[in-house]
Design a protein around this motif. Structure first.
Motif, PDB file in Angstrom:
ATOM      1  N   ARG A  26      17.878 -39.898   6.136  1.00 46.75           N
ATOM      2  CA  ARG A  26      18.314 -39.485   4.805  1.00 46.75           C
ATOM      3  C   ARG A  26      19.348 -38.369   4.938  1.00 46.75           C
ATOM      4  N   LYS A  27      20.391 -38.445   4.109  1.00 49.60           N
ATOM      5  CA  LYS A  27      21.482 -37.471   4.235  1.00 49.60           C
ATOM      6  C   LYS A  27      21.025 -36.032   3.999  1.00 49.60           C
ATOM      7  N   GLU A  28      20.122 -35.834   3.030  1.00 46.09           N
ATOM      8  CA  GLU A  28      19.742 -34.448   2.709  1.00 46.09           C
ATOM      9  C   GLU A  28      19.029 -33.779   3.886  1.00 46.09           C
ATOM     10  N   ILE A  29      18.413 -34.588   4.754  1.00 43.74           N
ATOM     11  CA  ILE A  29      17.759 -34.003   5.927  1.00 43.74           C
ATOM     12  C   ILE A  29      18.808 -33.452   6.899  1.00 43.74           C
ATOM     13  N   TYR A  30      19.874 -34.202   7.079  1.00 43.36           N
ATOM     14  CA  TYR A  30      20.986 -33.717   7.910  1.00 43.36           C
ATOM     15  C   TYR A  30      21.518 -32.391   7.374  1.00 43.36           C
ATOM     16  N   ILE A  31      21.692 -32.350   6.047  1.00 47.99           N
ATOM     17  CA  ILE A  31      22.282 -31.147   5.446  1.00 47.99           C
ATOM     18  C   ILE A  31      21.340 -29.957   5.600  1.00 47.99           C
TER      19      ILE A  31
END
Lengths: 152, 79
Positions: free
Chosen positions: B44-49
């Protein structure tokens, strides 16, 4: 050889301490080469950029403050190191030290894995939803201490 | 950005190895199934961020605080 480091100024390092991140660290993708340096005291290691003296991360083995810690990452995340988790892989958490050192925390969501034989490394992403980016190390240790007292 | 409309159980292919299927649509939530080779990372993208932000914070550590934290551990961890 001698390199300039953030924590200790100019020090002697061995090529054996060199670690390569083929994809960098998340947010620092362009910086691929680091040296692992023992901290002077305490259970820490420094991941010192080979290229930028001012860039260094502090690492800790999470089991130092959380006995029950279990590394859980997808095999896809570690393909550049090994087909699956095995004993050649060392795992660490990056430590964040804010103004108040009592609030020192470890990031268990993005563990650092290093293949001790090939000296390649990645930052993986934890599959365990309970592991966040801020686990307060001293609080975790207090918890552990009180559990010990309760049980015996 | 390429925008495609898909119905339930329809897929898109990314290259010839990655397939993304709409598995369930419930109100505002869309459940996606992803088929990808085992060396393709899917997160999930928000985890990267979130991790990126934490890494940046961690990199700001001041060298002076090193002595303090090592001292802290000497006192509190070692007997």
């Amino acid at each position: 050889m001698k390199i300039r480091t953030k924590p200790y100024g100019e020090i002697e390092v061995d090529e054996k301490q060199r670690v390569h991140f083929p994809e960098g660290i998340i947010g620092f993708e362009g910086i691929r080469d680091y040296y692992m340096i023992d901290s002077k005291e305490g259970p820490f290691y420094w991941l010192q950029s080979a290229e930028y003296p001012e860039l260094a991360f502090l690492l800790v083995n999470p089991r130092v403050f959380m006995e029950e810690y279990r590394l859980a990452v997808r095999n896809a995340d570690i393909q550049s190191l090994a087909p699956e988790i095995d004993t050649d892989l060392l795992d660490f958490a990056i430590v964040t030290v804010p103004e108040d050192p009592d609030k020192i925390s470890a990031n268990l969501m993005g563990p650092i894995l290093i293949n001790r034989k090939t000296k390649t490394a990645v930052q993986a992403i934890s599959e365990n939803d309970e592991y966040g980016v801020k686990h307060y190390i001293l609080e975790e240790m207090k918890k552990r201490k009180s559990q010990l007292v309760e049980t015996g | 950005m390429l925008v495609l409309t898909r119905k339930l159980n329809e897929s898109i292919m990314i290259g010839d190895a990655v397939e993304v299927t709409v598995v369930e649509v419930k109100g505002e939530q869309v459940k996606l199934g992803i088929r990808a080779p085992k060396d393709v990372k899917v997160h999930r993208k928000e985890i990267y961020i979130t991790i990126q932000r934490e890494n940046i914070d961690a990199s700001k550590l001041a060298p002076e605080s090193v002595d303090r934290i090592e001292g802290l551990f000497k006192k509190k961890i070692l007997p």
